[in-house]
Design an enzyme around this catalytic site. Structure first.
Site, PDB file in Angstrom:
ATOM      1  N   GLN A  79      50.391  48.928  63.128  1.00  7.46           N
ATOM      2  CA  GLN A  79      51.414  49.165  64.150  1.00  7.46           C
ATOM      3  C   GLN A  79      51.920  47.843  64.731  1.00  7.46           C
ATOM      4  OE1 GLN A  79      48.297  50.574  64.047  1.00  7.46           O
ATOM      5  NE2 GLN A  79      48.269  52.525  65.143  1.00  7.46           N
ATOM      6  N   GLN A  95      55.363  49.142  59.896  1.00  2.00           N
ATOM      7  CA  GLN A  95      54.893  50.356  60.572  1.00  2.00           C
ATOM      8  C   GLN A  95      55.311  50.330  62.039  1.00  2.00           C
ATOM      9  OE1 GLN A  95      50.728  51.261  60.015  1.00  2.00           O
ATOM     10  NE2 GLN A  95      50.712  52.865  61.559  1.00  2.00           N
ATOM     11  N   ASP A  96      55.921  51.446  62.506  1.00  7.00           N
ATOM     12  CA  ASP A  96      56.307  51.614  63.917  1.00  7.00           C
ATOM     13  C   ASP A  96      57.370  50.608  64.364  1.00  7.00           C
ATOM     14  OD1 ASP A  96      54.408  53.561  63.852  1.00  7.00           O
ATOM     15  OD2 ASP A  96      53.121  52.732  65.402  1.00  7.00           O
ATOM     16  N   ASP A 136      56.146  55.733  59.704  1.00  5.26           N
ATOM     17  CA  ASP A 136      56.511  56.214  61.055  1.00  5.26           C
ATOM     18  C   ASP A 136      57.447  55.233  61.752  1.00  5.26           C
ATOM     19  OD1 ASP A 136      54.586  58.111  60.395  1.00  5.26           O
ATOM     20  OD2 ASP A 136      53.035  57.207  61.642  1.00  5.26           O
ATOM     21  N   ARG A 192      56.721  63.015  59.577  1.00  2.00           N
ATOM     22  CA  ARG A 192      55.480  63.775  59.743  1.00  2.00           C
ATOM     23  C   ARG A 192      55.261  64.016  61.237  1.00  2.00           C
ATOM     24  NH1 ARG A 192      50.208  59.895  58.973  1.00  2.00           N
ATOM     25  NH2 ARG A 192      50.987  58.023  60.029  1.00  2.00           N
ATOM     26  N   TRP A 247      53.787  63.786  64.551  1.00  2.00           N
ATOM     27  CA  TRP A 247      52.871  62.999  65.367  1.00  2.00           C
ATOM     28  C   TRP A 247      52.247  63.864  66.464  1.00  2.00           C
ATOM     29  CZ3 TRP A 247      54.663  58.827  69.372  1.00  2.00           C
ATOM     30  CH2 TRP A 247      53.557  58.099  69.813  1.00  2.00           C
TER      31      TRP A 247
END
Length: 540
Positions: free
Chosen positions: A329, A351-352, A373, A446, A448
């Site tokens: 993240q 990521q993120d 994500d 997806r 969370w």
């Protein structure tokens, strides 16, 4: 005169809603309202001097909502006090870092509750933001796998999340049929007539067409330039000098950030309202850093650029986090700014990347890069006419474009991606040419949280998206409570024949259903985006 007409119209709509939900005059009671909340016993505890079976009309139902909000506000204030006084002697340094996030997040929740008391339909957004704050607080401990710390912390917050959820439910009884409420009711009085000031001088990113569009609306109040040609050399220095002067923030304040690479973490605090950042264009003005969870920062705190002040606008800037996929993240931009707009910006990470944390946000003509994500959070967010680039992840990873964080069924949040292009980033295209891409699977999103809400509307979805379309979070978690939708998308990855068969997944065929997720209806954008002169498509 107009104000009175608007109020009368609002009350008449509310009466219709009350009748629709079996709460019309002489039918509803305090008890019947409470049965529709997640925690009826707590709701019933609000009924003291009045009989539980007292019938409700429009006026005293609003009074009951007011009672609920004030009790929830008191709970939030007490919770924040308890967090500030918490004994941290048993906490690790990472635990203290997560605690620091919680202190800030719960302070913001007090603010959101304060402005929700006596508010109109805006309260649904602000109460949803308070719920998002609570989840973000928890996630800080989860980031570091500090479950014992989280358990200690959870004991402090007591019944506050339950009162908050109940207030949201009661408010939703009045506002549930939002498509029937005139869009004018969504407008924030402080932002309704805001303009961006005037000047004849424009940075390089403004095209001839946009120059004409914006020629009466943009003026730089201060200039940030690394070469010393502006008022300040760093963005953080400019904001530090500006902070004491930005207490009311009612007037738009424009900061021009000249071409350059600004290696700094920037925070636009809650007191800094109605700021506008103008750069020299994507990949010309670059704000970059590399904080990550692997380096000891919570996801919330890893952001290169973080915004809490309402009414934020950015144009012509690249926001970047260079931590890389191996650091997990690592946020490029985090926004908790209500009524915020990002126009012709780029967000780069893995990521993120883009944390749409909370409240109402609009993204137009932007580029968004990432792997896992990489568009996530619990805002009321519409991403329109953007390029979404899926990058090459680590060998064992799967790509997911979105991870929306709605955790309460009565929130008004979701991620809407409209008229955008979901495609491979150059590095993933190269991997494909080298026969590597087949090992990387990519999905639209997806869940969370339990009520995760994401819709793709009229997008071009390239063939790198797996035919299943969507990826589970863990087992059957949220598959029947989420709302994922696809409407009139095109491209090799848009075929829905082999999509997941989850109860919460919908191939939308109804114009009426799809219309719920437009800028006009989902974001109420007609009442606030237009005033900024940023182009947008109101409907489908």
């Amino acid at each position: 005169m107009d104000k009175h007409i608007s109020l009368l119209g609002f009350l008449s709509v509310v009466h219709i809603l009350l009748a629709h939900f079996g709460l019309a005059k002489c039918v509803a009671t305090y008890t019947s309202v409470c049965t529709q909340t997640p925690y009826p016993e707590l709701c019933n505890s609000l009924i003291s001097t009045t009989s539980p079976e007292t019938t409700l009309d429009d006026e005293n139902l609003f009074d009951f909502l007011d009672i609920s909000l004030k009790r929830t506000l008191a709970q939030s204030q007490n919770t924040h006090k308890l967090i500030s006084e918490m004994d941290l002697s048993s906490f690790t340094e990472l635990g203290k870092s997560a605690w620091s996030d919680c202190l800030e997040l719960y302070e913001d929740s007090v603010y959101q509750l304060n402005r929700s008391v006596g508010s109109n339909i805006d309260a649904q957004t602000w109460l949803s933001a308070a719920i998002a704050n609570g989840k973000a607080c928890e996630n800080g401990f989860i980031d570091f796998n500090l479950l014992s710390h989280l358990e200690s912390f959870s004991m402090l917050i007591s019944d506050f999340p339950k009162f908050l959820s109940n207030s949201l439910a009661i408010n939703n009884i009045l506002m549930a049929a939002s498509s029937s409420v005139p869009s004018s009711l969504y407008s924030n009085k402080q932002n309704r007539n805001r303009r961006l000031l005037a000047n004849d001088h424009f940075p390089e990113w403004v095209s001839a067409r946009d120059r004409k569009l914006l020629q009466s609306t943009i003026k730089a109040d201060i200039v940030v330039a690394q070469d010393g040609s502006g008022n300040y050399k760093t963005i953080s220095e400019a904001l530090a000098k500006l902070a004491p002067k930005r207490r009311s923030g009612s007037k738009r304040f424009v900061i021009y950030v000249k071409k350059g690479i600004y290696k700094e973490n920037v925070e636009v605090k809650k007191s800094m309202k109605n700021l506008m950042f103008i750069g020299d264009g994507i990949d010309a003005t670059i704000i970059t850093c590399s904080k990550s969870v692997r380096d000891g920062y919570t996801t919330f705190r890893s952001a290169t650029f973080a915004i809490s002040g309402d009414g934020f606008i950015a144009s012509g800037i690249t926001f970047e986090n260079t931590a890389g996929p191996q650091k997990h993240q690592a946020v490029a931009l985090r926004s908790g700014s209500d009524l915020s707009i990002f126009y012709k910006c780029s967000f780069k990470g893995y990521q993120d990347t883009l944390y749409v944390h909370s409240q109402r946000q609009f993204y137009r003509d932007c580029n968004i890069y990432g792997t896992i994500d990489f568009i996530f959070g619990d805002a009321v967010a519409v991403i329109q006419n953007c390029n979404i680039y899926i990058r090459k992840p680590l060998t064992y990873q799967k790509n997911t474009v979105t991870a929306q964080g709605r955790s309460d069924p009565n929130e008004n949040t979701g991620i809407i991606i409209h008229n955008s292009h979901i495609t491979a980033a150059p590095e993933l295209i190269r991997a494909h040419h080298d026969h590597v891409q087949t090992s990387f699977k990519s999905y639209l999103g997806r869940p969370w949280q339990k009520y995760s809400t994401t819709i793709f509307i009229k997008c071009t979805i390239d063939g790198l998206i797996d035919p299943a379309g969507w990826l589970p979070w863990s087992g059957n978690f949220a598959l029947s409570t989420l709302y994922y939708g696809e409407y009139m998308n095109t491209g090799l990855g848009a075929n829905t024949i082999r999509r997941v068969k989850w109860p919460g997944f919908h191939v939308i065929t109804s114009v009426t259903e799809a219309g719920k997720f437009t800028v006009r209806n989902f974001l109420a954008g007609d009442s606030w985006i237009q005033a900024t002169h940023v182009p947008f498509t109101s409907g489908l």
